[in-house]
Write a protein that holds these residues in place. Structure first.
Motif, PDB file in Angstrom:
ATOM      1  N   GLN B 211       0.813  -1.212   0.000  1.00 30.89           N
ATOM      2  CA  GLN B 211       0.000   0.000   0.000  1.00 30.89           C
ATOM      3  C   GLN B 211       0.849   1.264   0.000  1.00 30.89           C
ATOM      4  O   GLN B 211       0.432   2.336  -0.427  1.00 30.89           O
ATOM      5  CB  GLN B 211      -0.916  -0.015   1.226  1.00 30.89           C
ATOM      6  N   ALA B 212       2.075   1.123   0.501  1.00 28.06           N
ATOM      7  CA  ALA B 212       2.858   2.313   0.753  1.00 28.06           C
ATOM      8  C   ALA B 212       3.339   3.027  -0.498  1.00 28.06           C
ATOM      9  O   ALA B 212       3.297   4.236  -0.569  1.00 28.06           O
ATOM     10  CB  ALA B 212       4.049   1.962   1.642  1.00 28.06           C
ATOM     11  N   ASN B 213       3.814   2.286  -1.469  1.00 31.41           N
ATOM     12  CA  ASN B 213       4.576   3.010  -2.483  1.00 31.41           C
ATOM     13  C   ASN B 213       4.157   2.801  -3.928  1.00 31.41           C
ATOM     14  O   ASN B 213       4.841   3.243  -4.828  1.00 31.41           O
ATOM     15  CB  ASN B 213       6.061   2.666  -2.339  1.00 31.41           C
ATOM     16  N   PHE B 214       3.017   2.127  -4.164  1.00 36.90           N
ATOM     17  CA  PHE B 214       2.635   1.916  -5.566  1.00 36.90           C
ATOM     18  C   PHE B 214       1.841   3.077  -6.157  1.00 36.90           C
ATOM     19  O   PHE B 214       1.113   3.766  -5.444  1.00 36.90           O
ATOM     20  CB  PHE B 214       1.806   0.632  -5.704  1.00 36.90           C
ATOM     21  N   TRP B 215       1.976   3.251  -7.458  1.00 36.05           N
ATOM     22  CA  TRP B 215       1.135   4.153  -8.259  1.00 36.05           C
ATOM     23  C   TRP B 215       1.093   5.564  -7.731  1.00 36.05           C
ATOM     24  O   TRP B 215       0.060   6.167  -7.594  1.00 36.05           O
ATOM     25  CB  TRP B 215      -0.278   3.576  -8.382  1.00 36.05           C
ATOM     26  N   ARG B 216       2.270   6.096  -7.453  1.00 39.25           N
ATOM     27  CA  ARG B 216       2.331   7.506  -7.068  1.00 39.25           C
ATOM     28  C   ARG B 216       2.528   8.332  -8.334  1.00 39.25           C
ATOM     29  O   ARG B 216       3.594   8.855  -8.605  1.00 39.25           O
ATOM     30  CB  ARG B 216       3.460   7.728  -6.082  1.00 39.25           C
ATOM     31  N   GLY B 217       1.496   8.411  -9.103  1.00 41.32           N
ATOM     32  CA  GLY B 217       1.565   9.127 -10.363  1.00 41.32           C
ATOM     33  C   GLY B 217       1.401   8.162 -11.519  1.00 41.32           C
ATOM     34  O   GLY B 217       1.878   7.028 -11.468  1.00 41.32           O
ATOM     35  N   ILE B 218       0.656   8.591 -12.532  1.00 41.05           N
ATOM     36  CA  ILE B 218       0.434   7.771 -13.712  1.00 41.05           C
ATOM     37  C   ILE B 218       0.983   8.550 -14.907  1.00 41.05           C
ATOM     38  O   ILE B 218       0.825   9.768 -14.992  1.00 41.05           O
ATOM     39  CB  ILE B 218      -1.092   7.516 -13.917  1.00 41.05           C
ATOM     40  N   LEU B 219       1.674   7.827 -15.796  1.00 42.57           N
ATOM     41  CA  LEU B 219       2.230   8.500 -16.970  1.00 42.57           C
ATOM     42  C   LEU B 219       1.240   8.403 -18.129  1.00 42.57           C
ATOM     43  O   LEU B 219       0.645   7.350 -18.350  1.00 42.57           O
ATOM     44  CB  LEU B 219       3.564   7.854 -17.372  1.00 42.57           C
ATOM     45  N   PRO B 220       1.044   9.482 -18.881  1.00 44.65           N
ATOM     46  CA  PRO B 220       0.095   9.462 -20.006  1.00 44.65           C
ATOM     47  C   PRO B 220       0.673   8.705 -21.204  1.00 44.65           C
ATOM     48  O   PRO B 220       1.594   9.189 -21.861  1.00 44.65           O
ATOM     49  CB  PRO B 220      -0.103  10.950 -20.333  1.00 44.65           C
ATOM     50  N   LYS B 221       0.110   7.558 -21.449  1.00 44.12           N
ATOM     51  CA  LYS B 221       0.645   6.715 -22.520  1.00 44.12           C
ATOM     52  C   LYS B 221       0.530   7.410 -23.881  1.00 44.12           C
ATOM     53  O   LYS B 221       1.454   7.380 -24.685  1.00 44.12           O
ATOM     54  CB  LYS B 221      -0.114   5.384 -22.557  1.00 44.12           C
ATOM     55  N   HIS B 222      -0.609   8.074 -24.090  1.00 39.79           N
ATOM     56  CA  HIS B 222      -0.818   8.667 -25.414  1.00 39.79           C
ATOM     57  C   HIS B 222       0.184   9.783 -25.700  1.00 39.79           C
ATOM     58  O   HIS B 222       0.418  10.121 -26.832  1.00 39.79           O
ATOM     59  CB  HIS B 222      -2.261   9.178 -25.546  1.00 39.79           C
ATOM     60  N   VAL B 223       0.782  10.354 -24.650  1.00 42.65           N
ATOM     61  CA  VAL B 223       1.773  11.412 -24.862  1.00 42.65           C
ATOM     62  C   VAL B 223       3.181  10.824 -24.933  1.00 42.65           C
ATOM     63  O   VAL B 223       3.981  11.196 -25.790  1.00 42.65           O
ATOM     64  CB  VAL B 223       1.686  12.450 -23.710  1.00 42.65           C
ATOM     65  N   MET B 224       3.472   9.884 -24.047  1.00 46.50           N
ATOM     66  CA  MET B 224       4.855   9.452 -23.904  1.00 46.50           C
ATOM     67  C   MET B 224       5.241   8.255 -24.766  1.00 46.50           C
ATOM     68  O   MET B 224       6.416   8.087 -25.078  1.00 46.50           O
ATOM     69  CB  MET B 224       5.173   9.181 -22.431  1.00 46.50           C
ATOM     70  N   GLN B 225       4.270   7.444 -25.102  1.00 47.54           N
ATOM     71  CA  GLN B 225       4.620   6.269 -25.916  1.00 47.54           C
ATOM     72  C   GLN B 225       5.317   6.665 -27.222  1.00 47.54           C
ATOM     73  O   GLN B 225       6.357   6.087 -27.562  1.00 47.54           O
ATOM     74  CB  GLN B 225       3.356   5.428 -26.210  1.00 47.54           C
ATOM     75  N   PRO B 226       4.794   7.673 -27.962  1.00 43.65           N
ATOM     76  CA  PRO B 226       5.480   8.050 -29.218  1.00 43.65           C
ATOM     77  C   PRO B 226       6.923   8.503 -28.962  1.00 43.65           C
ATOM     78  O   PRO B 226       7.814   8.189 -29.756  1.00 43.65           O
ATOM     79  CB  PRO B 226       4.635   9.223 -29.746  1.00 43.65           C
ATOM     80  N   ILE B 227       7.152   9.208 -27.858  1.00 40.24           N
ATOM     81  CA  ILE B 227       8.510   9.665 -27.562  1.00 40.24           C
ATOM     82  C   ILE B 227       9.404   8.469 -27.266  1.00 40.24           C
ATOM     83  O   ILE B 227      10.532   8.373 -27.752  1.00 40.24           O
ATOM     84  CB  ILE B 227       8.507  10.638 -26.363  1.00 40.24           C
ATOM     85  N   PHE B 228       8.857   7.531 -26.500  1.00 40.87           N
ATOM     86  CA  PHE B 228       9.642   6.346 -26.166  1.00 40.87           C
ATOM     87  C   PHE B 228       9.975   5.559 -27.436  1.00 40.87           C
ATOM     88  O   PHE B 228      11.106   5.104 -27.612  1.00 40.87           O
ATOM     89  CB  PHE B 228       8.879   5.467 -25.170  1.00 40.87           C
ATOM     90  N   ASP B 229       8.998   5.437 -28.311  1.00 38.49           N
ATOM     91  CA  ASP B 229       9.244   4.698 -29.553  1.00 38.49           C
ATOM     92  C   ASP B 229      10.328   5.374 -30.385  1.00 38.49           C
ATOM     93  O   ASP B 229      11.154   4.718 -31.014  1.00 38.49           O
ATOM     94  CB  ASP B 229       7.948   4.594 -30.369  1.00 38.49           C
ATOM     95  N   ALA B 230      10.311   6.709 -30.373  1.00 38.96           N
ATOM     96  CA  ALA B 230      11.270   7.430 -31.202  1.00 38.96           C
ATOM     97  C   ALA B 230      12.667   7.427 -30.592  1.00 38.96           C
ATOM     98  O   ALA B 230      13.658   7.250 -31.287  1.00 38.96           O
ATOM     99  CB  ALA B 230      10.787   8.864 -31.412  1.00 38.96           C
ATOM    100  N   GLU B 231      12.755   7.628 -29.278  1.00 37.99           N
ATOM    101  CA  GLU B 231      14.067   7.824 -28.673  1.00 37.99           C
ATOM    102  C   GLU B 231      14.587   6.614 -27.910  1.00 37.99           C
ATOM    103  O   GLU B 231      15.746   6.587 -27.514  1.00 37.99           O
ATOM    104  CB  GLU B 231      14.018   9.034 -27.715  1.00 37.99           C
ATOM    105  N   GLY B 232      13.720   5.655 -27.656  1.00 36.63           N
ATOM    106  CA  GLY B 232      14.153   4.473 -26.927  1.00 36.63           C
ATOM    107  C   GLY B 232      14.248   4.694 -25.431  1.00 36.63           C
ATOM    108  O   GLY B 232      14.631   3.804 -24.675  1.00 36.63           O
ATOM    109  N   THR B 233      13.922   5.888 -24.959  1.00 33.71           N
ATOM    110  CA  THR B 233      13.947   6.203 -23.534  1.00 33.71           C
ATOM    111  C   THR B 233      13.038   7.401 -23.299  1.00 33.71           C
ATOM    112  O   THR B 233      12.770   8.169 -24.241  1.00 33.71           O
ATOM    113  CB  THR B 233      15.375   6.545 -23.053  1.00 33.71           C
ATOM    114  N   ILE B 234      12.539   7.546 -22.068  1.00 37.73           N
ATOM    115  CA  ILE B 234      11.770   8.756 -21.777  1.00 37.73           C
ATOM    116  C   ILE B 234      12.582   9.703 -20.899  1.00 37.73           C
ATOM    117  O   ILE B 234      12.058  10.628 -20.296  1.00 37.73           O
ATOM    118  CB  ILE B 234      10.402   8.445 -21.118  1.00 37.73           C
ATOM    119  N   ASP B 235      13.902   9.472 -20.855  1.00 34.44           N
ATOM    120  CA  ASP B 235      14.758  10.342 -20.048  1.00 34.44           C
ATOM    121  C   ASP B 235      14.630  11.807 -20.437  1.00 34.44           C
ATOM    122  O   ASP B 235      14.739  12.695 -19.606  1.00 34.44           O
ATOM    123  CB  ASP B 235      16.231   9.927 -20.208  1.00 34.44           C
ATOM    124  N   GLU B 236      14.441  12.030 -21.738  1.00 32.68           N
ATOM    125  CA  GLU B 236      14.430  13.425 -22.171  1.00 32.68           C
ATOM    126  C   GLU B 236      13.019  13.895 -22.499  1.00 32.68           C
ATOM    127  O   GLU B 236      12.838  14.850 -23.249  1.00 32.68           O
ATOM    128  CB  GLU B 236      15.376  13.587 -23.377  1.00 32.68           C
TER     129      GLU B 236
END
Lengths: 344, 591, 314
Positions: B211-236
């Motif tokens: 209970q303590a530490n899961f799901w503290r924030g959700i990432l928007p897949k529709h925004v970040m997935q294309p970036i991840f596909d393009a760059e191979g990382t979401i670091d930037e």
């Protein structure tokens, strides 16, 4: 002259190389960026191990230096921790114009982090340098012309005191007086910190107002030192034969003073201004910290404590290049002002 | 000759100026001082209204400059400003654990469940907390099923579904991303979306502190997935989170070095918040924070320097204290290559009795805190703490007696005790922080009074906590008493610091146990982690806390709660120690 | 003027002892007539008396004595300079802090002189590859602004040295760290001066003569050339003390200096910024003392320069 410049530039290459190696080793051994990545508490051991691997901090020091220097896009990194390096690196290295990514804000190039800060530091340093030049010339000449009068001695005394003061002490005193006491006394007080009042916004007048105290602290020590220097140069020049000749020729005294004497007396000042750049940059660390002026010095202190080697190295290398270039420029300007000097 | 005389005159003038300055500064008490003393008097006697008025006048005139020509928000506009002493580092909640970043998560991001002002969990994105009763938690404790609300949308109108949960999980565990921590997601075997509103989490082992530490924030897949596909990382990809979120607000602008501005989200599924806009104004230091709080240019501040608390309260501001599970304390190196003194339980107990912890809390921390007995004190009203614990009382005589009995006797009359030729001398190290170093100096003196010598070095935090491989003083066992502020895996009581497997060595250079291996304690820590039933688990923790307290493996110095400074113009303000701005929807502005 | 310079050479090559005496006297007389230098010397003696004489009246234990009930008290009869954040007496701390600050100044300047003279002498005397290597190194050290170098090094050496016991006192190991890093980041200027002097002196007749009679290199360096460069070294060393005290204050101000409870004037200023308005006595007194000691050393150095080098114009 051209040959001299080229030779100096060639000499600068091993110099900068040596500096970068020295600083890199010091930085990487002296600080640990992983610890501060966890916020209030230290990251779990597993996370530290993983981040060290992903960021290449587990590599031997010389490998890290080589990566920093020439990049790692020709090598592979073990991102998933299975012992097999599989992901190609994406650093280009300093020699190909990239300082690498910040460790504090991972994924943000160090250069981007610094880029925002450089104009702020220059905004303080350039006016500071101009003020230093003008004031030390004016005060120095004035003092020389009034040699051995009360004014001269008062100026000499003050400049001695000023020269002996740490910048931060001047800063604290001026905050205490102009920001705090003035307000108490109902006088128009100066803002003690930050670049502008957020409620008003980044207007030029706001920034100018907020620049007053930092500039005062930055310039006071230098003016104190250089005005004494200008004074003694001026006195020495005025006792020279050609000044006597000029006077004998019947040139007006003003002409003698301002054209001949001043020109020759200000020559050595050029050298000093060249040497002053590192001093000012260092002064900026203290001044920016005290006045919360978010420039390079502020960034340096903030990131040095979090072990952000790429950003710190970028700052230090930029500063070192600035110093080398300014010394070279000084030499050139000096030769240009004084035709007797030749470098070959 | 003449010039020398004049020169000396000049010099004399300067010197006189200097000494005059010195003299002027000397005996004359500074006006502010008067103000401060007065405030103290006021607190003690609760009277002298005129004096209080002077205080306020002093203070306002002092800060007027910061207010200056301010375009203070018009009284009707519902804009509030936080004075923020550190600039956040990331928007992506999984890239940072920095407190000044995570506080913003309740505004533009969203947690599956959040915590209220009692630090109790309540469902946010899910319809109810998973329990065994409602089938959310499987009988063996290895499967957790989350049922999402069906009205969840991102601020841009895209529905928020179980796919976003799965995407978030994948991004965290993907080795291409340098997230701050993969814990506790590395405990999972899988996360699956069985339908748009159902998330199934499967563990290999029962995991009590889920209970303590899961799901503290959700990432928007529709925004970040294309970036991840393009760059191979979401670091930037951090800036892609500008203007998108699942909270009541979205980040509108982030002016580096200056402020973050949040505006109402156009599509918040719980309706509209009352506050229109929120500014996080970065202030360089505590002094400017105090100034802008008193001037009214900021409505909320954090962690006031304790010496400014009277000034702030005199300025009509409320100081709210919210336990965040943190407590400052001394960790003892009882068996990890420390000195024989620290390994002796009698010495540790003597230290516990020789330190006047109440005086430290009363004087250095202005009575705002008290000394906790265990690291578990701040959790759920002491639910996990053994009721049999007898707090350590300040009793230097008993400490001396205990040391005498244990054979630590001052034989050479230098004020420091010895035993078997070994001086009763320890290294008491900490990180560089003013209050901590002040406490160090005070404690050094208290311990010397009972014949214990301590050296008090301090390190930059990054060196102090560096790993065994990097030669951290703690990880090499060179420090006998280590002071810092820490918590359990709050709000869960789990902890790993005392596990024997965490002892750093050549094989595991990252180990976090700088203290020693107590087999009994180790077994208890391992046992509790697989007990799902809270009552049963608490019973184990009662044993744990009793051992740590009685053997003085950890000695509490002061609670380290979150401090909030709140302007009287705000209403409905509450804070949680876990998800601080959980009730931002209720906040309002009155005039 | 020329005659004096010749006199220096002659006397120090050991021929005319009587001249040497009168030379010393001449320097002393010139120094004595330099009012600023005399004022500096007097002020410095007073400050030394304050720090070391003061120690006779207050004990170090008192300087480190904390009393949290008495914290942040403004100057009063009992605490003439007020108290700090844990109720220590600031007057007593300036006394013991001053000792450490002066100790740091002197030892760092010693390191500076040793390294600077060594590098300068070797480079200047032997020339060639050694010279260019050493000078490149000097230049590299010069190129990085000293404060940046100090900060990075302070972190590098943090807590690398154990506490030391000297004169019956225990000093935090960070004192050693500070001394070393200041020493090894400030010798470059002196090295250049010494090298320049060596370059010009080694061509002089008396050195050439020494060579021809077969004197060994080291002996020539130590006995013949070095004594002739002593004037700039003394001046640089004097000013070096002042600079070291300032450097210590800068590092301490940025929080990387000598660790408490050992007081120095620098680390007493450490957290001053937070108290710029509320407790100005915390920073004004140590700050003023720093200014005074640096000022008097600068006066002294100025006077020495004039006294030792008759050609300077003031």
């Amino acid at each position: 002259m051209t040959r001299y410049v080229i030779r100096r530039l060639l000499q600068a290459i091993p110099l900068l190389f040596f500096i970068s190696l020295l600083l890199f080793v010091l930085m990487r051994t002296a600080s640990n960026p992983l610890v501060t990545m966890g916020g209030k508490r230290v990251p779990r051991p597993e996370d530290r191990e993983r981040l060290a691997r992903q960021l290449g901090l587990d590599k031997p020091l010389y490998v890290q230096y080589v990566y920093w220097l020439i990049g790692n896009d020709w090598a592979k990194i073990d991102m998933d921790g299975d012992g097999v390096a599989e992901t190609p690196g994406d650093q280009k290295g300093v020699l190909r114009g990239e300082f690498g990514n910040s460790l504090v804000i991972r994924g943000k190039p160090a250069w981007t982090v610094i880029k925002e800060r450089i104009p702020r530091t220059l905004l303080l340093m350039i006016p500071a340098e101009i003020i230093i030049l003008i004031f030390s010339l004016v005060i120095g000449i004035f003092s020389a012309l009034k040699q051995y009068t009360v004014t001269d001695h008062v100026i000499t005394g003050i400049s001695f005191v000023g020269y002996s003061m740490p910048i931060f002490f001047i800063a604290l005193l001026s905050i205490q007086l102009f920001a705090i006491k003035f307000k108490e006394w109902g006088l128009p007080a100066l803002p003690p910190n930050q670049m502008f009042d957020p409620q008003v916004g980044k207007t030029p007048s706001q920034i100018a107002l907020h620049m007053v105290l930092p500039l005062l602290s930055l310039t006071f020590v230098s003016i104190a030192g250089y005005s004494r220097y200008v004074r003694s140069q001026m006195l020495e020049t005025m006792s020279q034969d050609y000044i006597r000749t000029a006077r004998a020729k019947g040139l007006p005294e003003r002409m003698v003073l301002y054209v001949h004497a001043l020109k020759n007396a200000s020559l050595p000042l050029v050298t000093i201004v060249g040497l002053d750049i590192p001093l000012l940059l260092a002064g900026a660390v203290v001044t920016e910290t005290i006045f919360a002026w978010q420039g390079m010095g502020f960034l340096f202190i903030d990131h040095v404590s979090r072990g952000d080697t790429p950003v710190i190295m970028a700052i230090l290398m930029i500063v070192s290049v600035a110093v080398v270039v300014s010394q070279l420029l000084t030499d050139i300007v000096y030769a240009w002002l004084d035709p007797r000097i030749r470098y070959d | 000759m003449k010039d020398r005389i004049w020169k000396s005159v000049g010099l004399l003038i300067i010197l006189t100026m200097l000494f005059a300055g010195l003299a002027a500064c000397g005996p004359t008490p500074e006006p502010e001082v008067v103000v401060q003393t007065v405030v103290v008097e006021k607190e003690v006697e609760g009277e002298t209204i005129t004096v209080i008025e002077t205080v306020e006048v002093e203070v306002t005139t002092q800060v007027e400059k910061e207010v200056v020509v301010t375009a203070t928000p018009a009284p009707t506009s519902k804009v509030i400003t936080f004075a923020w002493t550190q600039e956040p580092d990331y928007l992506n909640p999984y890239y940072t654990n920095m407190w000044f970043s995570t506080v913003l998560h309740q505004l533009y991001s969203c947690w599956a469940w959040e915590y209220d002002d009692e630090n109790a969990a309540f469902p946010k994105l899910i319809t109810e907390m998973p329990t065994m009763g409602n089938g959310g938690l499987s009988e063996d404790g290895t499967v957790i099923t989350l049922n999402l609300r069906d009205d969840l949308v991102w601020s841009d109108g895209t529905p928020l579904t179980a796919d976003d949960f799965v995407f978030t999980y994948e991004m965290i565990v993907n080795p291409a991303n340098t997230v701050a921590s993969v814990y506790p997601y590395d405990m999972l075997d899988s996360v699956e979306a069985t339908d748009p509103q159902t998330v199934v989490m499967t563990f290999a082992e029962p995991f009590a502190s889920w209970q303590a530490n899961f799901w503290r924030g959700i990432l928007p897949k529709h925004v970040m997935q294309p970036i991840f596909d393009a760059e191979g990382t979401i670091d930037e990809a951090d800036s892609s989170l500008l203007g998108v979120g699942c909270g009541p607000y979205v980040v509108d602008t982030w002016e580096s070095g200056s402020y973050i501005r949040l505006v109402k989200s156009p599509n918040y599924w719980l309706g509209e918040p009352k506050i229109e806009e929120i500014f996080f104004q970065f202030v360089p230091d505590d002094a400017s924070q105090t100034a802008s709080m008193i001037a009214g240019t900021a409505d909320v501040g954090t962690f006031p320097p304790l010496s400014d608390v009277p000034t702030l309260e005199a300025g009509g501001l409320e100081i709210m204290v919210q336990s965040s599970g943190y407590a400052e304390g001394i960790f003892f190196n009882f068996g990890f290559g420390g000195s024989p003194a620290a390994a002796d339980v009698n010495v540790r107990q003597a230290v516990a009795m020789a330190i006047d912890r109440d005086a430290i809390n009363e004087d250095l921390l202005l009575g705002l805190t008290s000394a906790p007995e265990t690291l578990w004190d701040p959790l759920e009203g002491g639910f996990w703490v053994s009721p049999e614990i007898e707090p350590w009382q300040y009793d230097p005589e008993a400490a001396k007696a205990l040391l005498e009995d244990a054979g630590w006797i001052d034989t050479d009359d230098d004020g420091i005790r010895e035993k078997d030729g070994e001086r009763l001398s320890m290294v008491y190290g900490t990180t560089i922080r003013e209050i901590r170093q002040d406490a160090q100096a005070v404690i050094q003196q208290m311990l010397r009074d009972v014949g214990i010598e301590v050296q008090i070095p301090s390190w930059d935090a990054d060196l102090f906590f560096a790993s065994y491989a990097d030669g951290s003083p703690c990880a090499l066992g060179e420090v006998d008493m280590m002071e810092w502020s820490d918590s359990t895996l709050f709000p869960d009581p789990d902890h790993y610091y005392w596990n024997c497997s965490e002892l750093p060595n050549d094989e595991s250079p990252w180990g976090a146990n700088y203290f020693g291996c107590d087999e009994e304690l180790d077994a208890l820590f391992v046992e509790q982690l697989s007990i799902i039933d809270p009552e049963e688990r608490a019973a184990v923790f009662h044993e744990i806390t009793k051992i740590i307290h009685d053997k003085v493996y950890w000695l509490g110095m002061w609670d380290d709660p979150d401090y909030w400074i709140v302007s009287p113009r705000l209403t409905g303000v509450k804070f949680s120690g876990v998800s601080p701005l959980y009730n931002i929807m209720e906040w309002d502005v009155t005039e | 003027m020329e005659a004096t310079a010749e006199g220096v050479v002659a006397s120090l090559s050991g021929e005319l002892n009587t001249v040497a005496l009168s030379l010393r006297q001449m320097i002393w007389r010139r120094f004595r007539r330099h009012r600023m230098a005399m004022a500096g010397a007097v002020m410095l003696i007073l400050l030394v008396a304050y720090c070391f004489g003061g120690a006779l009246f207050v004990s170090e234990d008192y300087a480190n004595f904390t009393d949290t009930k008495q914290r942040l008290q403004p100057p009063s009869r009992e605490h003439p300079f007020g108290t700090d954040t844990v109720g220590r007496d600031i007057l007593a701390r300036t006394i013991y802090g001053g000792q450490i600050s002066m100790l740091i100044g002197l030892s760092a300047a010693t390191i500076e002189v040793v390294v600077g003279v060594l590098v300068g002498a070797l480079a200047g005397y032997y020339g060639g590859i050694l010279d260019s290597l050493l000078m490149r190194f000097t230049e590299a050290m010069f190129t990085i602004p000293q404060l940046f170098l100090l900060l990075v090094m302070a972190k590098f050496f943090a807590n690398k040295f154990p506490a030391i016991h000297i004169l019956g006192r225990t000093l935090s190991g960070s004192v050693v760290v500070i001394v070393i890093i200041i020493g090894i980041t400030s010798w470059m200027y002196l090295a250049r001066i010494v090298r320049a002097d060596f370059l010009s002196l080694k061509e002089r007749e008396f050195i050439v003569a020494a060579h021809t009679v077969g004197t060994r290199n080291l002996a020539i360096i130590a006995r013949h050339i070095l004594p002739n460069t002593v004037a700039p070294i003394i001046v640089a060393a004097t000013l070096g003390v002042a600079n070291a005290i300032l450097s210590e204050a800068y590092i301490s101000f940025l929080g990387l200096g000598v660790q408490p409870p050992t007081a120095t004037w620098g680390n007493m200023l450490d957290r001053a910024y937070n108290y710029v308005a509320t407790a100005p006595w915390m920073w004004i007194f140590p700050g003023l003392l720093i200014v005074l000691v640096v000022l008097s050393i600068n006066f002294l150095g100025d006077g020495l320069r004039d006294a030792l080098d008759p050609t300077t114009v003031t």
